[in-house]
Design a protein around this motif. Structure first.
Motif, PDB file in Angstrom:
ATOM      1  N   UNK A  42      17.940 -38.644  15.539  1.00 13.14           N
ATOM      2  CA  UNK A  42      18.266 -39.138  16.739  1.00 13.14           C
ATOM      3  C   UNK A  42      18.323 -37.954  17.723  1.00 13.14           C
ATOM      4  N   UNK A  43      17.963 -38.072  19.028  1.00 11.56           N
ATOM      5  CA  UNK A  43      17.926 -37.194  20.118  1.00 11.56           C
ATOM      6  C   UNK A  43      19.535 -36.857  20.671  1.00 11.56           C
ATOM      7  N   UNK A  44      19.614 -35.382  21.343  1.00 11.28           N
ATOM      8  CA  UNK A  44      20.976 -35.147  21.491  1.00 11.28           C
ATOM      9  C   UNK A  44      21.367 -36.211  22.704  1.00 11.28           C
ATOM     10  N   UNK A  45      20.596 -36.619  23.530  1.00 13.03           N
ATOM     11  CA  UNK A  45      21.014 -37.425  24.522  1.00 13.03           C
ATOM     12  C   UNK A  45      21.498 -38.897  24.187  1.00 13.03           C
ATOM     13  N   UNK A  46      21.387 -39.269  22.783  1.00 10.15           N
ATOM     14  CA  UNK A  46      22.044 -40.197  22.272  1.00 10.15           C
ATOM     15  C   UNK A  46      23.120 -40.160  21.409  1.00 10.15           C
ATOM     16  N   UNK A  47      23.237 -38.926  20.684  1.00 11.75           N
ATOM     17  CA  UNK A  47      24.158 -38.696  19.943  1.00 11.75           C
ATOM     18  C   UNK A  47      25.430 -37.965  20.599  1.00 11.75           C
ATOM     19  N   UNK A  48      24.938 -37.067  21.562  1.00  8.26           N
ATOM     20  CA  UNK A  48      25.847 -36.494  22.488  1.00  8.26           C
ATOM     21  C   UNK A  48      26.365 -34.988  21.716  1.00  8.26           C
ATOM     22  N   UNK A  49      25.413 -34.633  20.755  1.00  7.65           N
ATOM     23  CA  UNK A  49      25.603 -33.232  20.175  1.00  7.65           C
ATOM     24  C   UNK A  49      25.521 -32.147  20.957  1.00  7.65           C
ATOM     25  N   UNK A  50      25.925 -31.047  20.987  1.00 11.99           N
ATOM     26  CA  UNK A  50      25.410 -29.850  21.727  1.00 11.99           C
ATOM     27  C   UNK A  50      24.248 -29.240  21.028  1.00 11.99           C
ATOM     28  N   UNK A  51      23.563 -28.284  21.819  1.00 16.34           N
ATOM     29  CA  UNK A  51      22.212 -27.748  21.401  1.00 16.34           C
ATOM     30  C   UNK A  51      22.498 -26.926  20.098  1.00 16.34           C
ATOM     31  N   UNK A  52      23.539 -26.296  19.956  1.00 20.17           N
ATOM     32  CA  UNK A  52      23.668 -25.361  18.976  1.00 20.17           C
ATOM     33  C   UNK A  52      23.925 -26.413  17.521  1.00 20.17           C
ATOM     34  N   UNK A  53      24.613 -27.569  17.753  1.00 15.53           N
ATOM     35  CA  UNK A  53      24.769 -28.389  16.415  1.00 15.53           C
ATOM     36  C   UNK A  53      23.763 -29.131  16.207  1.00 15.53           C
ATOM     37  N   UNK A  54      22.806 -29.585  17.426  1.00 21.06           N
ATOM     38  CA  UNK A  54      21.727 -30.397  17.101  1.00 21.06           C
ATOM     39  C   UNK A  54      20.482 -29.543  16.258  1.00 21.06           C
TER      40      UNK A  54
END
Length: 76
Positions: A42-54
């Motif tokens: 799932x992309x960051x915009x859906x999960x809300x994770x930061x770039x580092x953790x994504x």
């Protein structure tokens, strides 16, 4: 002319930053929460994770797929 109201959503926060969770490829239960029913990450915009953790999450999912902890796709 129609007036369109914009709805503001609450900004999503990174779950890993807030709860201090380590991303591990062996934790299949956690990784499945970030995979769609088709097996895609799932992309960051859906999960809300930061770039580092994504980035760490994507690497962990890919590693877990290779050693068969998480399937590449679901059975048909």
């Amino acid at each position: 002319m129609a007036v369109i109201k914009k709805r503001f959503q609450k900004k999503k926060v990174c779950r890993f930053c807030v709860d201090k969770i380590d991303i591990d490829y062996k934790d299949a239960k956690l990784l499945r929460q970030f995979i769609t029913e088709r097996g895609k990450i799932m992309p960051r915009r859906l999960t809300g994770t930061c770039a580092k953790h994504q980035r760490n999450l994507a690497a962990a999912v890919k590693t877990a797929r290779i050693i068969a902890l998480v399937p590449f796709t679901l059975n048909k």
